[in-house]
Design a protein around this motif. Structure first.
Motif, PDB file in Angstrom:
ATOM      1  N   PHE A 107       0.902  -0.998   0.068  1.00  0.00           N
ATOM      2  CA  PHE A 107      -0.098   0.043  -0.086  1.00  0.00           C
ATOM      3  C   PHE A 107       0.841   1.144   0.009  1.00  0.00           C
ATOM      4  N   THR A 108       0.779   2.064  -0.963  1.00  0.00           N
ATOM      5  CA  THR A 108       1.629   3.290  -0.913  1.00  0.00           C
ATOM      6  C   THR A 108       0.646   4.535  -0.995  1.00  0.00           C
ATOM      7  N   VAL A 109       1.445   5.424  -0.310  1.00  0.00           N
ATOM      8  CA  VAL A 109       0.989   6.877  -0.247  1.00  0.00           C
ATOM      9  C   VAL A 109       1.903   8.010  -0.824  1.00  0.00           C
ATOM     10  N   THR A 110       1.521   8.707  -1.802  1.00  0.00           N
ATOM     11  CA  THR A 110       2.445   9.511  -2.469  1.00  0.00           C
ATOM     12  C   THR A 110       2.000  11.011  -2.120  1.00  0.00           C
ATOM     13  N   ALA A 111       2.788  12.024  -1.566  1.00  0.00           N
ATOM     14  CA  ALA A 111       2.482  13.329  -1.480  1.00  0.00           C
ATOM     15  C   ALA A 111       3.377  14.102  -2.578  1.00  0.00           C
ATOM     16  N   THR A 112       2.663  15.129  -3.110  1.00  0.00           N
ATOM     17  CA  THR A 112       3.393  15.886  -4.247  1.00  0.00           C
ATOM     18  C   THR A 112       2.970  17.468  -3.696  1.00  0.00           C
ATOM     19  N   ASP A 113       3.818  18.327  -3.939  1.00  0.00           N
ATOM     20  CA  ASP A 113       3.896  19.661  -3.591  1.00  0.00           C
ATOM     21  C   ASP A 113       3.877  20.368  -4.876  1.00  0.00           C
ATOM     22  N   GLY A 114       3.542  21.914  -4.597  1.00  0.00           N
ATOM     23  CA  GLY A 114       3.489  22.738  -6.020  1.00  0.00           C
ATOM     24  C   GLY A 114       4.615  22.816  -6.872  1.00  0.00           C
ATOM     25  N   ALA A 115       5.883  22.594  -6.000  1.00  0.00           N
ATOM     26  CA  ALA A 115       7.085  22.566  -6.904  1.00  0.00           C
ATOM     27  C   ALA A 115       7.490  21.302  -7.466  1.00  0.00           C
ATOM     28  N   GLY A 116       6.734  20.192  -7.271  1.00  0.00           N
ATOM     29  CA  GLY A 116       6.968  19.071  -8.033  1.00  0.00           C
ATOM     30  C   GLY A 116       7.662  18.113  -6.924  1.00  0.00           C
ATOM     31  N   ASN A 117       8.114  18.431  -5.902  1.00  0.00           N
ATOM     32  CA  ASN A 117       8.498  17.562  -5.054  1.00  0.00           C
ATOM     33  C   ASN A 117       7.667  16.397  -4.340  1.00  0.00           C
ATOM     34  N   ARG A 118       8.091  15.233  -4.266  1.00  0.00           N
ATOM     35  CA  ARG A 118       7.505  13.925  -4.125  1.00  0.00           C
ATOM     36  C   ARG A 118       7.911  13.155  -3.248  1.00  0.00           C
ATOM     37  N   VAL A 119       7.185  12.546  -2.160  1.00  0.00           N
ATOM     38  CA  VAL A 119       7.743  11.586  -1.486  1.00  0.00           C
ATOM     39  C   VAL A 119       6.519  10.458  -1.385  1.00  0.00           C
ATOM     40  N   THR A 120       7.121   9.263  -1.195  1.00  0.00           N
ATOM     41  CA  THR A 120       6.151   7.957  -1.266  1.00  0.00           C
ATOM     42  C   THR A 120       6.464   7.250  -0.030  1.00  0.00           C
ATOM     43  N   THR A 121       5.261   6.826   0.773  1.00  0.00           N
ATOM     44  CA  THR A 121       5.539   5.900   1.967  1.00  0.00           C
ATOM     45  C   THR A 121       4.896   4.634   1.594  1.00  0.00           C
ATOM     46  N   THR A 122       5.415   3.256   1.939  1.00  0.00           N
ATOM     47  CA  THR A 122       4.747   2.326   1.441  1.00  0.00           C
ATOM     48  C   THR A 122       4.826   1.185   2.741  1.00  0.00           C
ATOM     49  N   SER A 123       3.774   0.550   2.922  1.00  0.00           N
ATOM     50  CA  SER A 123       3.467  -0.588   3.694  1.00  0.00           C
ATOM     51  C   SER A 123       3.176  -1.772   3.010  1.00  0.00           C
ATOM     52  N   SER A 124       3.690  -2.850   3.704  1.00  0.00           N
ATOM     53  CA  SER A 124       2.939  -4.200   3.122  1.00  0.00           C
ATOM     54  C   SER A 124       2.300  -5.024   4.309  1.00  0.00           C
ATOM     55  N   TYR A 125       1.489  -5.737   3.612  1.00  0.00           N
ATOM     56  CA  TYR A 125       0.307  -6.537   4.666  1.00  0.00           C
ATOM     57  C   TYR A 125      -0.041  -7.779   3.882  1.00  0.00           C
ATOM     58  N   THR A 126      -0.546  -8.819   4.833  1.00  0.00           N
ATOM     59  CA  THR A 126      -0.601  -9.905   4.311  1.00  0.00           C
ATOM     60  C   THR A 126      -2.095 -10.337   4.490  1.00  0.00           C
ATOM     61  N   VAL A 127      -2.877 -10.921   3.551  1.00  0.00           N
ATOM     62  CA  VAL A 127      -4.218 -11.537   3.648  1.00  0.00           C
ATOM     63  C   VAL A 127      -4.079 -12.885   3.501  1.00  0.00           C
ATOM     64  N   LEU A 128      -4.741 -13.483   4.494  1.00  0.00           N
ATOM     65  CA  LEU A 128      -4.513 -15.169   4.837  1.00  0.00           C
ATOM     66  C   LEU A 128      -5.577 -15.579   3.654  1.00  0.00           C
ATOM     67  N   PRO A 129      -5.338 -17.034   3.383  1.00  0.00           N
ATOM     68  CA  PRO A 129      -6.116 -17.496   2.432  1.00  0.00           C
ATOM     69  C   PRO A 129      -7.404 -17.717   3.301  1.00  0.00           C
ATOM     70  N   ALA A 130      -8.447 -17.823   2.121  1.00  0.00           N
ATOM     71  CA  ALA A 130      -9.908 -17.878   2.531  1.00  0.00           C
ATOM     72  C   ALA A 130     -10.338 -19.009   3.533  1.00  0.00           C
ATOM     73  N   SER A 131      -9.518 -20.154   3.375  1.00  0.00           N
ATOM     74  CA  SER A 131      -9.946 -21.430   4.111  1.00  0.00           C
ATOM     75  C   SER A 131      -8.855 -21.528   5.421  1.00  0.00           C
TER      76      SER A 131
END
Length: 721
Positions: free
Chosen positions: A543-567
């Motif tokens: 899952f990523t979140v990207t912030a961008t400002d008016g000068a074009g500066n950009r930073v991205t934060t990422t997290s990872s998560y796991t979804v268990l199988p349905a069974s």
């Protein structure tokens, strides 16, 4: 400090305005959908905002007092029913409280609707920041107006700042002592003078694009360094000035210009004592400061142009030997008692106590010199009468910006363009700067009715910057202050390392801020903030979140998560609940601690208008909690509930009747359906600790509720499994 935002419970601010159907008087016509209407208000203790809100203005200032305390409330809406509003990147369905704001922090409001995405920024100003107001005009030279705002009314606060056309800072920094001449140089660096203890007098602070000090410059081998002007030349040389006391007992100070090479060697030095005859050229009683140099410039032909306020003269000085002039010789004088140009055609008597002399010669045209022409008091006269240059000095309480057109063959100087608004008199300092688009930026210093004015190429005013509380700036400059500070992207849900059951209800929770001065333009996640995260696809996800400002500066934060199988069963066995006795009343036990496998019931403490809490503390990866609301009153009633929100390392999701109500619960706006006497309503809460578990025990989850109506009591029970 990063501001904390907190939605206000029980309030809403979504205003829905219907588009108008326009019908031609000549008969039916196609409907016209008007652009959505935006409203944004930022309020707080003692606050006001400027300029007035409008769609076309994206930056605003928040004036504050000492009582504001870094807390404001943002209320924003769009008339588009499908539009969304975001405060610091988080979805806002009503007023949002933003906390922990510091001077210069910006609050972001982004509106996404049928008109697209519009980003607004509100700058939190320090309590004593001057009351500025600007009249922005489309014909202005782009960029910011750079100033050192000093009070002339005894107020101690001082600020170095760069503001837009409305007077809203893109950069500001308080300072102590005296600073002057905040400017940007051709190589992109900045500088400002700062007073220090003698012998230096002043130092020039060289600053990088982030306004961090990188060097301190002083003159070489001299007692004093002056603040009035400082040049960085294309070859790397620096031009500095000094008011240098003579070695004798005369009490006189000479004006010195030094050109210093990058290695510190002096390439050129000019001393007024070697070239000025005080007896012939002196104008007034100046306590030994007979020259008072206040500006220096390298002319197009390479010579120096030097302004001497107390001699009311502008000098051209040979920087190198040429045309029979030795290095350092005065090539000509404009104004003063020994002027080489006839100024008798000027009814205002030529330059008088002037500042910022500059060459503004047009290609192929005659030499033209522009000055900020101060004038002088009658009781301290500094003007030389061209009709009687050797006679007594006279006063002139009128300031102007004027161009003198020189005819070097005939020795005459005539007034070209000038701007002399009636009644404006800046008896000291001030500036005039020709800008790339042909406009002229004027700094009035202490003159009434404004800090700065921008003139179009015909010397007509098109912009004014005012202050109503006695502030002025020694000079003003126009330049762009670059935004080199990246925004921030904060991600709370889903946290990195979280493990979810297949199909589990998970809501995204993130936000963005920007402190760089160009304003946050976008805060975009894998899904929109407040929307459901994908838990129907088994496996590892990002899952990523990207912030961008008016000068074009950009930073991205990422997290990872796991979804268990349905069974697959949960990796952590969940014990069955074990009932425990009811806790003591709230007065004896304000918070009940809930361990795994226990139930805590708050009884007879949640009457109308009252609140209470129970707490859960546990550190398993995933925990299930049931919250039961029982109406112990005698009439059916609804109940408003609030509960924990996700935060770093902790994910909380809540369902009621199969519906995800996480956002409403955390904002304190969740209202149950009507509950009959003796009946219950159940919320199911999932708590997932991320990889960053609490370092110590004691992290708690708090649930509270209150009756909406007149019910005497409500029972709130919480069971941990």
């Amino acid at each position: 400090m990063t501001p904390v935002k907190r939605p206000l419970s029980g309030l809403t601010c979504l205003v829905i305005l219907l588009g108008l159907l326009l019908v031609s008087p000549m008969g039916p016509a196609a409907s016209v959908v008007e652009a959505p209407v935006h409203t944004v208000a930022v309020t707080g203790t003692g606050t006001t905002t400027y300029p007035s809100f409008s769609h076309g203005t994206t930056r605003y200032g928040i004036r504050t007092t000492a009582d504001t305390g870094g807390v404001v409330t943002v209320t924003a809406s769009t008339s588009d029913p499908a539009g969304r509003v975001f405060v610091d990147g988080s979805r806002a369905a009503g007023p949002v409280e933003v906390r922990d704001l510091d001077s210069g922090d910006e609050v972001s409001v982004i509106v996404r609707d049928a008109s697209g995405s519009t980003a607004y920024s509100f700058v939190y100003l320090p309590a004593r920041f001057p009351v500025l107001s600007g009249t922005a005009d489309a014909g202005m030279q782009p960029g910011h107006t750079l100033m050192t705002l000093n009070p002339f009314s005894g107020v101690p606060a001082r600020f170095m700042t760069a503001v837009d056309g409305n007077g809203v800072p893109a950069y500001l920094s308080p300072y102590t002592g005296n600073r002057h001449d905040f400017r940007r140089h051709a190589d992109g660096t900045f500088s400002v003078s700062q007073d220090v203890a003698l012998p230096a007098g002043n130092v020039i602070l060289e600053l990088d694009e982030q306004m961090q000090e990188v060097a301190r410059r002083t003159t070489v081998g001299l007692v004093n360094t002056d603040f009035h002007d400082y040049l960085r030349l294309p070859d790397g040389n620096r031009v500095m000035m000094a008011y240098e006391p003579r070695d004798d007992d005369s009490g006189l100070f000479d004006a010195v210009v030094q050109e210093i090479e990058p290695d510190g060697d002096v390439a050129f030095e000019w001393n007024s004592g070697d070239h000025i005859d005080i007896a012939a050229e002196g104008v007034g009683d100046t306590d030994g400061d007979y020259a008072h140099i206040n500006s220096v410039e390298v002319m197009d032909d390479g010579d120096y142009l030097i302004s001497m306020r107390h001699l009311s003269v502008v000098l051209k000085v040979a920087r190198t030997a040429h045309d029979g002039f030795a290095q350092g010789d005065i090539v000509w004088r404009l104004g003063g008692r020994l002027s080489d140009f006839d100024l008798s055609s000027d009814p205002l008597l030529g330059p008088c106590a002037q500042h910022t002399a500059s060459e503004v010669t047009q290609p192929g045209g005659p030499t033209t010199i522009m000055v900020f022409d101060n004038g002088s008091f009658d009781v301290f006269p500094l003007c030389v009468d061209p009709g009687d240059p050797a006679g007594p000095a006279v006063g002139r309480t009128q300031s102007r910006v004027v161009e003198f057109v020189l005819d070097e063959e005939t020795g005459t100087a005539t007034v070209g363009r000038q701007y002399a608004p009636t009644g404006r008199f800046a008896h000291f300092a001030g500036s005039a700067e020709r800008m790339p688009n042909g406009n002229t930026l004027v700094g009035w210093t202490n003159a009434a009715d404004g800090i700065a004015t921008e003139l179009d190429p015909d010397f007509r005013p098109i912009w004014e910057l005012d202050s109503d509380n006695g502030y002025g700036s020694y000079r003003v400059h126009r330049a762009t202050v670059p935004d080199t500070t990246a925004p921030t992207a904060g991600l709370t849900s889903p946290p990195s390392g979280a493990v979810y059951e297949h199909g589990q209800s998970v809501v995204s929770d993130y936000g963005c801020t920007d402190r760089g001065g160009s304003g946050l333009q976008d805060c975009v996640g894998t899904v929109e903030e407040g929307s459901v995260v994908d838990t129907r696809t088994s496996g590892r996800h990002s899952f990523t979140v990207t912030a961008t400002d008016g000068a074009g500066n950009r930073v991205t934060t990422t997290s990872s998560y796991t979804v268990l199988p349905a069974s697959a069963p949960s990796s952590t066995p969940l014990p069955s609940p074990t009932p425990t006795p009811d806790p003591a009343p709230r007065s004896a036990r304000p918070d009940a601690i809930l361990a795994v496998g226990t139930t805590v019931v708050g009884d007879d403490v949640y009457g109308a208008g009252q609140r209470g809490r129970v707490r859960l503390t546990d550190r398993r990866d995933v925990r299930r909690v049931r919250v039961r609301i029982q109406n112990d009153g005698e009439a059916s009633d609804r109940f408003t509930l609030s509960g924990p929100r996700s935060r770093r390392g902790l994910l909380v999701t809540v369902t009621m009747g199969g519906r995800d109500v996480t956002r409403a619960l955390r904002r304190g706006t969740l209202r149950t359906p009507s509950v009959a006497p003796g009946r219950q309503m159940t919320l199911r809460v999932t708590v997932a600790w991320g990889q960053r578990r609490p370092p110590v025990r004691g992290r708690v989850l708090r649930f509270s509720g209150e009756a909406d109506g007149t019910s005497d009591v409500v029972r709130l029970g919480v069971t941990a499994r």
